[in-house]
Design an enzyme around this catalytic site. Structure first.
Site, PDB file in Angstrom:
ATOM      1  N   GLU A  54       7.821  -9.871  -2.139  1.00 17.22           N
ATOM      2  CA  GLU A  54       8.711  -8.869  -2.733  1.00 17.22           C
ATOM      3  C   GLU A  54      10.032  -8.758  -2.001  1.00 17.22           C
ATOM      4  O   GLU A  54      11.087  -8.626  -2.606  1.00 17.22           O
ATOM      5  CB  GLU A  54       8.038  -7.492  -2.683  1.00 17.22           C
ATOM      6  CG  GLU A  54       7.128  -7.201  -3.827  1.00 17.22           C
ATOM      7  CD  GLU A  54       6.364  -5.926  -3.603  1.00 17.22           C
ATOM      8  OE1 GLU A  54       5.333  -5.757  -4.248  1.00 17.22           O
ATOM      9  OE2 GLU A  54       6.778  -5.092  -2.773  1.00 17.22           O
ATOM     10  N   ASN A  70       3.718   7.010  -0.489  1.00 19.26           N
ATOM     11  CA  ASN A  70       4.814   6.283  -1.140  1.00 19.26           C
ATOM     12  C   ASN A  70       4.418   5.828  -2.545  1.00 19.26           C
ATOM     13  O   ASN A  70       4.999   6.253  -3.533  1.00 19.26           O
ATOM     14  CB  ASN A  70       5.221   5.062  -0.318  1.00 19.26           C
ATOM     15  CG  ASN A  70       5.775   5.457   1.045  1.00 19.26           C
ATOM     16  OD1 ASN A  70       6.193   6.587   1.247  1.00 19.26           O
ATOM     17  ND2 ASN A  70       5.753   4.539   1.989  1.00 19.26           N
ATOM     18  N   GLY A 109       7.318  -3.498   6.259  1.00 23.82           N
ATOM     19  CA  GLY A 109       7.028  -2.691   7.429  1.00 23.82           C
ATOM     20  C   GLY A 109       6.847  -3.483   8.701  1.00 23.82           C
ATOM     21  O   GLY A 109       7.021  -4.711   8.735  1.00 23.82           O
ATOM     22  N   LYS A 164      -2.088   9.003  13.872  1.00 23.15           N
ATOM     23  CA  LYS A 164      -1.905  10.354  14.437  1.00 23.15           C
ATOM     24  C   LYS A 164      -2.591  10.474  15.795  1.00 23.15           C
ATOM     25  O   LYS A 164      -3.404  11.386  16.025  1.00 23.15           O
ATOM     26  CB  LYS A 164      -2.474  11.430  13.482  1.00 23.15           C
ATOM     27  CG  LYS A 164      -1.815  11.456  12.116  1.00 23.15           C
ATOM     28  CD  LYS A 164      -0.642  12.406  12.061  1.00 23.15           C
ATOM     29  CE  LYS A 164       0.055  12.307  10.709  1.00 23.15           C
ATOM     30  NZ  LYS A 164       1.463  12.703  10.762  1.00 23.15           N
TER      31      LYS A 164
END
Lengths: 502, 502
Positions: free
Chosen positions: A293, A383, A270, A407
């Site tokens: 990863e 996720n 990300g 948000k």
């Protein structure tokens, strides 16, 4: 046709995606390649979804279990979920249609540690794997498989499945050949042996995947790019988070708790992770390594800059621009990048031995350092835990990073009591937001609360957290981890009722 | 005097416990031996408590940090806690006075995975260790130390402390010499190497603890038994739990998921664990092994019966009767029992490699399989997580066992939402109560809830859990892990208000 299939017998098995998908039966468990949008099959899942729709239209029930490495793409998770063809999905996904089915209760989902998946399958705990559908770059003359842009669980799927369907994707660069390291030394206990790796640079396996040609029932030729998503431009919050983390690492080096070339770096997927990597470009560290990863854009920049000598992962997760560069220059990057099976990239034994510095995102953390990586307001799967547990539990330094609010400020990432726990207080060394960094090492719970509220909470929420913490200390039945259970989830309930935690 | 101190220079350092305790200063971090009431220093902590009381009476502040292997005894944790002498305690305790100070908020407590403690100390994350106080069986001519009835963190404390105080306890049998295996191959990354063990029977170290004689500032001679607690007679619930678990293991062998000689067994401390061991006496398993934290009575019986060939642990936890037998017959058991440092007995690398079958107790589990091992009603610390996380996370099979109710039925061990999480849904394969066994492998959360409620909950609470689960599915914002956050902790709140969850 068949130019990338050097094995004569296997070349005879080339067929259309529709013909290949016909080899998959209702009720099958299907192991598919794919990890963070790299190296997933592009056509067979779409053809399978079509078959499923036709069967459903005829009043037949046709659903399969879908096992992957991690997240894939609309052509796999999206297509099959839209066709309502997935009974059970594991172990990680990030697809909007799949997510909505999971949260509607119409698709079962098992959220497992990524390092646990292959062993659990070998052990027979998830049942029988019927078919493997694996994207590869090519097939050698001897019939072994040149892996594509991810390894994930491919070795295990090919090994465990009765039938193997291959997709040979011409888009994948032949220059990837030699970058992979497939370890065939795994076994079931009591025959497990030490994994003899002591540096992220060690190669302990072979470059190709083995397959029994008799198990291959179909080969489909494709030519499609991976789902490579552009990273957002670095925003101020990501830069601030990266800045706090890098300052902390410099301090740790200065006091002698971390070597000056750091230790192998892991970072989650990300934008914040990418911001940390970008920050390292200008930080005073040299001879870095990575044991992680996925290889993101920022890692390529660090390799180009000579800052990172070697990066080990199980997949690429690049922007389209960087993916194209990798396809053109894979031969050059082969000396710096090693792709491994995910039971090795995420192996607790190796993460602990190498002393990885882990940095993972989160959805929310509570004032005592428990971390929720997966559930929105306690019930709704986002996720999945991915490899964050493998790394956080076994890391030399376990860091979690997040903006302090989401948000538009309606959600605080720091809450009184997380609505779901993926990482316990025992596994959290450091929490970083754009507000600051909380170093929790050596602190008992109430001291952790003090530091997390002061350093990490957004100023809008800090007084509310103070108030909760004060009240909890007044009413709790014990002062070790004081909670007011009547209010512990009141913030989440307020958000669900009113759309804001404020 | 000095008969067990064969090293001439060290023999000169014999002194009284009071003189030895004078070597410990206010503010020191003190690493003490001791694990589950075995091998803890018997006299220096008591003398230190006396010093602390005198200093406090004089208006001075005198508190220390106390680091151990795990729980100890009234002469250590009890005495120091009563004197209000402990600023920070880690990593596990079970002492009533200590517990009450922790929950009164007057003693800081860090509850850490037992395998993490030594590495975190080497890494410098808990600060400097000033003094080690270690019970041993004797000192050899060369000045090395014959360990006592536990190893715990002794190697690390001796290594890291500036000053070492030894207690040579004549009660400990000299025949223990040769039973221990102290591994000196640990290192900080990037110099960590594989731990070359592939069977619980492997010896990879040396029988004695190394010490720099110049660091030894005092030796105190003692003659006191360990705190060895008698096990309760097996009750019906424990026997039922053991029965369900053994039936399950027999089934797993039958279907080929577990080898017929099982895999190395770990079991937590306590009566249920002992009942499982007792059940194994009559079960059709042979050539068993154990890779665990503590050797309990039941393990000795299994060795005597020829059922267990080798048991590896870091400490004994025996009844007085069995402890006396061990002291008399240690020479005989040396071929069957290996005591190791706890960073090895609990090492994730080794637990995963050996494929341990783990069985641990719990305080409560929720309908989705999250486990609370530590906190009463969310805030109040009971003992600590101990090694349960090391084993549960890395086990081949991770089982949790508990009676379905506590406090005469006022508390259900199965609740809607645990009030604290130590082990997440990702790490729980099996939950067993006297009611039955829930096999959670391969099940998505709502299916886990179904099985846990049906198999494990007490009949009195089953309808209440059904009701919660039904309601949660109606009101939740997502159907992956449906919760009603307004009621999630209502059972705990009811207990706190009314003394019952009913």
């Amino acid at each position: 046709m068949g130019t990338r299939i050097a094995h004569a017998e296997l070349r005879k098995k080339v067929m259309s995606a529709g013909e290949a998908a016909a080899k998959i039966n209702p009720g099958d468990n299907v192991g598919m390649s794919g990890f963070t949008g790299a190296g997933y099959p592009k056509e067979v899942p779409v053809a399978l979804a079509q078959r499923i729709r036709e069967a459903t239209a005829d009043g037949e029930s046709f659903r399969v279990g879908v096992w992957t490495g991690a997240s894939t793409a609309p052509e796999l998770d999206g297509a099959l979920a839209e066709a309502d063809g997935v009974d059970l999905r594991l172990p990680y996904q990030s697809d909007p249609v799949t997510r909505s089915k999971i949260n509607a209760g119409t698709m079962d989902y098992i959220d497992a540690h990524l390092s646990h998946v292959a062993p659990l399958v070998w052990e027979g705990f998830f049942g029988k794997l019927d078919v493997a559908v694996i994207e590869v770059t090519g097939v050698t003359e001897e019939g072994s498989l040149i892996p594509a842009s991810s390894i994930g669980n491919n070795k295990t799927w090919i090994d465990q499945a009765d039938k193997v369907i291959l997709e040979v994707n011409e888009w994948q660069s032949l220059d990837l050949d030699g970058m992979h390291d497939i370890y065939y030394g795994t076994a079931l206990p009591p025959r497990r042996r030490p994994v003899m790796m002591t540096s992220p640079a060690d190669r302990i396996g072979e470059p190709h995947l083995r397959v029994d040609p008799d198990k291959v029932v179909a080969i489909v030729e494709t030519n499609s790019p991976d789902r490579n998503t552009a990273f957002k431009p670095l925003d101020a919050d990501s830069k601030a988070i990266a800045g706090h983390l890098l300052d902390f690492l410099m301090h740790e080096v200065k006091v002698g708790r971390v070597p000056k070339e750091l230790l192998p770096l892991q970072s989650g997927v990300g934008n914040i992770a990418n911001a940390v990597l970008a920050g390292l470009l200008d930080a005073p560290f040299e001879n870095l390594t990575s044991y992680t990863e996925v290889i993101q854009d920022g890692m390529i920049d660090l390799i180009d800059a000579g800052k990172v000598s070697v990066a080990s992962a199980t997949a690429f997760s690049l922007s389209p621009e960087y993916a194209e560069r990798m396809n053109n220059e894979a031969a050059k990057y082969r000396k710096n990048i090693i792709l491994r099976a995910q039971e090795i990239s995420n192996h607790p034994e190796l993460i602990r031995r190498l002393g990885v510095i882990a940095t993972n995102g989160l959805i929310e953390a509570d004032i005592y350092g428990n971390v929720n990586s997966t559930h929105i307001m306690g019930s709704r799967m986002q996720n999945g835990i991915g490899g964050s547990g493998d790394f956080a539990r076994n890391a030399y330094l376990s860091c979690f990073v997040t903006p302090s609010v989401a948000k538009g400020g309606a959600i605080s990432a720091i809450v009184p009591f997380v609505s779901h726990v993926d990482h316990t207080e025992h596994d959290t060394h450091v929490i970083v937001t754009e507000q600051g960094l909380a170093d929790l090492r050596g602190l008992a719970p109430r001291k952790r609360a003090r530091v997390i509220i002061d350093k990490c909470a957004h100023p809008d929420y800090r007084p509310m957290l103070e108030e909760y913490f004060e009240r909890a200390q007044k009413v709790a039945n014990g002062m070790h981890t004081p909670h007011d259970l009547a209010l512990a989830h009141s913030w989440h309930r307020k958000f669900l009722a009113e759309g804001t935690m404020r």
